[in-house]
Design a protein around this motif. Structure first.
Motif, short mmCIF file in Angstrom:
data_model
loop_
_atom_site.label_atom_id
_atom_site.label_comp_id
_atom_site.label_asym_id
_atom_site.label_seq_id
_atom_site.Cartn_x
_atom_site.Cartn_y
_atom_site.Cartn_z
N ALA A 168 0.86 -1.18 0.00
CA ALA A 168 0.00 0.00 0.00
C ALA A 168 0.89 1.23 0.00
CB ALA A 168 -0.90 0.00 1.23
N ILE A 169 0.75 2.05 -1.05
CA ILE A 169 1.52 3.29 -1.18
C ILE A 169 0.60 4.46 -0.90
CG2 ILE A 169 2.94 4.71 -2.71
CD1 ILE A 169 3.54 2.24 -4.36
N SER A 170 0.99 5.30 0.04
CA SER A 170 0.14 6.41 0.46
C SER A 170 0.90 7.72 0.42
CB SER A 170 -0.40 6.14 1.87
OG SER A 170 -1.07 7.26 2.37
N TYR A 171 0.48 8.63 -0.46
CA TYR A 171 1.00 9.99 -0.50
C TYR A 171 0.02 10.89 0.27
CZ TYR A 171 4.00 8.56 -4.44
OH TYR A 171 4.93 7.94 -5.25
N GLU A 172 0.55 11.69 1.18
CA GLU A 172 -0.33 12.64 1.88
C GLU A 172 -1.00 13.57 0.87
OE1 GLU A 172 -0.31 15.55 5.80
OE2 GLU A 172 1.61 14.96 4.89
N TYR A 173 -0.21 14.04 -0.08
CA TYR A 173 -0.74 14.85 -1.18
C TYR A 173 -0.25 14.26 -2.50
CZ TYR A 173 -1.50 18.30 2.51
OH TYR A 173 -1.90 18.92 3.67
N ASP A 174 -1.16 14.04 -3.43
CA ASP A 174 -0.80 13.55 -4.75
C ASP A 174 -0.53 14.76 -5.64
OD1 ASP A 174 -0.72 12.62 -7.36
OD2 ASP A 174 -2.43 11.27 -7.14
N PRO A 175 0.72 14.99 -6.03
CA PRO A 175 1.05 16.19 -6.81
C PRO A 175 0.37 16.25 -8.17
CG PRO A 175 2.93 14.72 -6.71
CD PRO A 175 1.91 14.16 -5.76
N CYS A 176 -0.13 15.11 -8.64
CA CYS A 176 -0.84 15.08 -9.93
C CYS A 176 -2.36 15.05 -9.76
CB CYS A 176 -0.40 13.87 -10.76
SG CYS A 176 1.31 13.95 -11.33
N ASP A 177 -2.85 15.27 -8.54
CA ASP A 177 -4.29 15.11 -8.31
C ASP A 177 -5.14 16.02 -9.20
OD1 ASP A 177 -3.74 17.53 -7.00
OD2 ASP A 177 -4.12 16.73 -4.98
N TYR A 178 -4.74 17.27 -9.35
CA TYR A 178 -5.53 18.20 -10.17
C TYR A 178 -5.49 17.83 -11.65
CZ TYR A 178 -1.14 20.54 -11.52
OH TYR A 178 0.11 20.81 -12.02
N LEU A 179 -4.37 17.24 -12.09
CA LEU A 179 -4.27 16.79 -13.48
C LEU A 179 -5.16 15.58 -13.71
CD1 LEU A 179 -0.40 17.14 -13.98
CD2 LEU A 179 -2.18 18.67 -14.86
N LYS A 180 -5.21 14.68 -12.73
CA LYS A 180 -6.09 13.52 -12.83
C LYS A 180 -7.56 13.95 -12.82
CE LYS A 180 -2.80 10.48 -10.42
NZ LYS A 180 -2.54 9.70 -9.19
N ALA A 181 -7.89 14.92 -11.97
CA ALA A 181 -9.26 15.42 -11.91
C ALA A 181 -9.65 16.10 -13.22
CB ALA A 181 -9.42 16.39 -10.75
N HIS A 182 -8.72 16.85 -13.80
CA HIS A 182 -8.99 17.51 -15.08
C HIS A 182 -9.17 16.48 -16.19
CE1 HIS A 182 -7.88 20.25 -18.59
NE2 HIS A 182 -8.98 20.76 -18.06
N GLU A 183 -8.38 15.40 -16.14
CA GLU A 183 -8.53 14.33 -17.11
C GLU A 183 -9.92 13.70 -17.00
OE1 GLU A 183 -6.59 9.95 -18.15
OE2 GLU A 183 -5.45 11.36 -16.92
N ALA A 184 -10.40 13.52 -15.76
CA ALA A 184 -11.75 12.98 -15.55
C ALA A 184 -12.80 13.91 -16.14
CB ALA A 184 -12.00 12.78 -14.06
N LEU A 185 -12.59 15.21 -16.01
CA LEU A 185 -13.52 16.19 -16.59
C LEU A 185 -13.52 16.10 -18.11
CD1 LEU A 185 -15.41 18.64 -16.41
CD2 LEU A 185 -13.36 20.10 -16.33
N LEU A 186 -12.34 16.01 -18.71
CA LEU A 186 -12.25 15.92 -20.17
C LEU A 186 -12.91 14.65 -20.69
CD1 LEU A 186 -8.58 17.20 -20.67
CD2 LEU A 186 -10.70 18.45 -21.11
N LYS A 187 -12.79 13.55 -19.94
CA LYS A 187 -13.45 12.30 -20.34
C LYS A 187 -14.96 12.39 -20.17
CE LYS A 187 -9.66 9.01 -19.71
NZ LYS A 187 -9.17 7.83 -18.98
N LYS A 188 -15.40 13.14 -19.17
CA LYS A 188 -16.84 13.35 -18.98
C LYS A 188 -17.42 14.15 -20.15
CE LYS A 188 -19.98 15.83 -15.83
NZ LYS A 188 -20.08 17.14 -16.49
N GLU A 189 -16.67 15.14 -20.59
CA GLU A 189 -17.13 15.99 -21.69
C GLU A 189 -16.98 15.30 -23.04
OE1 GLU A 189 -16.04 20.28 -19.57
OE2 GLU A 189 -14.67 19.39 -21.01
#
Length: 383
Positions: A224-245
Motif C-alpha cells: 500500500a503506497i500512500s501519499y499525503e498529497y498527490d502532486p498530480c491530483d488536479y491533473l487527474k481530476a482535469h482528465e476525468a472532466l475531459l473524459k466526462k465531456e
C-alpha cells in the motif's frame, strides 16, 4: 533451459551491455539536455566520464539514481517511511504488487527503501506508452525496467502477455530477482484501488495447471503506497472532466510528460509504504473454485491487504467528511489540518484553466482523497 536471449525485446540491460548503451546515449542531444537539467552543477564531460566508468547496473543505481531520488525525497516530501520490509527475507525474490499513484516515483521510492533495508532493488514493469523517445527506453532499461507492451491487436497481445508472464516467472524463480508491477494498467485516478483481473490472468499464463502452486512460487506481496498529497491530483481530476465531456478523450504523450514532471517536482507531504505479507496459505481455499473465481478471489486478497495497510492522513478524513456531509472523523484532524488541506486543494484547482468546471474538479478531488478511507473501513467491517 530458458535464457535472457528469449526476452531480449523486453528485459532490462545487464552489466555487460552498459558501456555500449551509455556510448549510444551520449550521442543523443536530448539526453545531454536532460543531464544538464537534472545535474546543472556537474560539467557534462565529467558526468559522461562518470557514466562510462561504471561497471555494473548496481553501481549505476547506487551512484547515480539513488542520490537523485534521495534529493527528490528531501526537496518534495516531509519524509518517506516504511513498514513491513523487515519481515521479508532479503535472500528471496517477490512480486511486489501495489496501488499506483505516480508514474515514476512509486517504483523509485520502493527501490530506495529496498536498498536501505538491505534488499536488492527490484525490476520495474513500465508500459511502452511512456517510452516516448528511444533514449528513454535505453535509460529505463539501464535502471532495471522491463517493457510491458500496450495496445496491440488481440493475437499479438496474447503472445506479448505470454512472453511477459514467462519473463516475470523466470526472473522470480531462476534469477532470484524481485519485481514491482502496479495492480492495474495506469494509475488510479480516483483513489479507489482495485487489482485488475487481467494482470493476474497474465501472470497465470506461464504457470502450470495447479493454480495454488503456480501463484505460490511467484511470492506475491501487496504494497500500500500512500501519499499525503498527490502532486498530480488536479491533473487527474482535469482528465476525468475531459473524459466526462468527451468519452473518447485520451491523453497525449505530452500529457504523460507533464504528469511525470508534476509528480517528480510537486510537493507530496508525507509518503508511506506498508509492505504486506506473501500470499501463500490463502491460495488453498481458492483451489476448488473455477478459474474466473480463483482470479477474482486472488484479486480480493491483494486488495484486502492494500486497503487495510493504506496509511490515512488528515486530508483523507477531511475529504471523507465532506463527501458524506458529516463529521464522523472529526477526531482524526485538527482545525489547522482543515485550513491546510483546503489551501492545498484551492491552490491546485487554481492551476487549471478558469473555464474548467471547478465544482466537478473539487468534487473529484474530494472523492480521490476520500476513497481510501471508504475502502479501509469497508475492509475493517469484514474482520
Amino acid at each position: 533451459m530458458v535464457t535472457d536471449q528469449k526476452f531480449d525485446s523486453i528485459r532490462p540491460y545487464r552489466d555487460h551491455e552498459m558501456k555500449e548503451v551509455f556510448e549510444q546515449l551520449m550521442k543523443e542531444e536530448s539526453f545531454k539536455r536532460l543531464l544538464l537539467y537534472l545535474f546543472p552543477q556537474i560539467p557534462i564531460d565529467s558526468f559522461t566520464n562518470k557514466l562510462l566508468s561504471l561497471k555494473t547496473i548496481k553501481e549505476f543505481q547506487i551512484e547515480i539514481i539513488y542520490p537523485f531520488i534521495k534529493d527528490i525525497i528531501k526537496k518534495t516530501t516531509h519524509g518517506l517511511s516504511c513498514e513491513g520490509l523487515d519481515k521479508l527475507d532479503p535472500s528471496k525474490s517477490y512480486i511486489f504488487i501495489s496501488n499506483h499513484r505516480d508514474i515514476v516515483l512509486d517504483s523509485a521510492f520502493l527501490n530506495i527503501l529496498l536498498h536501505d533495508h538491505s534488499h536488492d532493488t527490484c525490476e520495474i514493469a513500465i508500459g511502452d506508452n511512456l517510452l516516448i523517445y528511444p533514449w528513454i527506453t535505453k535509460l529505463v532499461k539501464l535502471n532495471k525496467s522491463f517493457i510491458v507492451k500496450r495496445n496491440l491487436p488481440a493475437r499479438q497481445m496474447l503472445m506479448s502477455s505470454k512472453l511477459l508472464s514467462e519473463y516475470i516467472r523466470y526472473d522470480i524463480t531462476e534469477r532470484n530477482s524481485s519485481i514491482w508491477i502496479a495492480q492495474r494498467e495506469g494509475r488510479s485516478k480516483d483513489g479507489d484501488d482495485r487489482t485488475q483481473s487481467s494482470l493476474l490472468k497474465m501472470l497465470d499464463l506461464s504457470g502450470n495447471r495447479n493454480f495454488e502452486e503456480s501463484f505460490k512460487e511467484l511470492q506475491i506481496v501487496p504494497i500500500a503506497i500512500s501519499y499525503e498529497y498527490d502532486p498530480c491530483d488536479y491533473l487527474k481530476a482535469h482528465e476525468a472532466l475531459l473524459k466526462k465531456e468527451n468519452p473518447d478523450y485520451k491523453k497525449t504523450q505530452e500529457d504523460d510528460l507533464k504528469h511525470m514532471g508534476a509528480g517528480i517536482k510537486g510537493r507530496k507531504g508525507r509518503v508511506h509504504f506498508k509492505v504486506g505479507t506473501p500470499i501463500k496459505n490463502e491460495l488453498k481455499p481458492l483451489a476448488a473454485l473455477d478459474k474466473n473465481e480463483q482470479i477474482s478471489g486472488l484479486a480480493e486478497l491483494i486488495d484486502e491487504q492494500i486497503h487495510n495497510n493504506y496509511k490515512l492522513w488528515p486530508g483523507n478524513f477531511i475529504a471523507a467528511d465532506i463527501i458524506n456531509a458529516n463529521n464522523n472523523f472529526k477526531n482524526k484532524y485538527t482545525k489547522e489540518d482543515v485550513v491546510t488541506f483546503h489551501e492545498y486543494i484551492d491552490e491546485h484547482i487554481s492551476r487549471l484553466d478558469k473555464s474548467a468546471d471547478a465544482v466537478f474538479i473539487k468534487n473529484t478531488l474530494m472523492e480521490m482523497y476520500a476513497n481510501p478511507v471508504k475502502n479501509f473501513y469497508k475492509e475493517l467491517s469484514r474482520i
